[in-house]
Design an enzyme around this catalytic site. Structure first.
Site, PDB file in Angstrom:
ATOM      1  CG  HIS A   1      -0.289   0.095   2.770  1.00 24.11           C
ATOM      2  ND1 HIS A   1       0.026  -1.090   3.163  1.00 24.11           N
ATOM      3  CD2 HIS A   1       0.333   1.017   3.214  1.00 24.11           C
ATOM      4  CE1 HIS A   1       0.704  -0.645   4.371  1.00 24.11           C
ATOM      5  NE2 HIS A   1       0.973   0.464   4.358  1.00 24.11           N
ATOM      6  CB  ALA A   2       1.097   4.485  -1.284  1.00 22.47           C
TER       7      ALA A   2
END
Length: 136
Positions: free
Chosen positions: A53-54
């Protein structure tokens, strides 16, 4: 601001050497933000991948308290792999950088120091969505 992998920074965590065992201390001046959340990953099974994820706004500092692991980082254009294996070195990851953690050694512990509390709306969990977000 468009962040890139060039914005990654290594943080030197002060190390006090003592024949009885070393101590590292993280105080307010070590990171460029106030720590709002602390968590750690451990007992990661062989072959497992964490992260994926970011964050839109959140900054994180990752530290290998024990053992080692690799951090794959992508800014939407460029990718880099960094191995963390020292408890007095942190990897500062700014917002809008995709991260995956893998190749955990047996007994490894990853400490994460985050700039904010958990907010699901801050996560980008799909890589294609991340690429679109970075193209803004």
């Amino acid at each position: 601001m468009k962040t890139t992998i060039d914005d990654l920074k290594f943080i030197d965590i002060p190390k006090i050497i003592d024949h009885r065992g070393n101590i590292s201390v993280i105080e307010n001046d070590v990171l460029p933000y106030d720590i709002k959340r602390v968590y750690y990953l451990y007992d990661v099974p062989s072959g497992a991948v964490r992260g994926g994820h970011a964050h839109k706004n959140l900054y994180q500092c990752l530290i290998a308290l024990s053992g080692s692991f690799d951090v794959l980082l992508n800014d939407g254009v460029n990718e880099i792999r960094i191995t963390l294996n020292k408890p007095n070195k942190g990897l500062l990851i700014p917002n809008a950088i995709w991260r995956e953690l893998e190749d955990f050694s047996s007994g490894s512990v990853c400490l994460v120091l985050a700039s904010d509390v958990y907010k699901e709306e801050d996560y980008i969990r799909d890589f294609h969505d991340f690429k679109s977000y970075k193209a803004y």
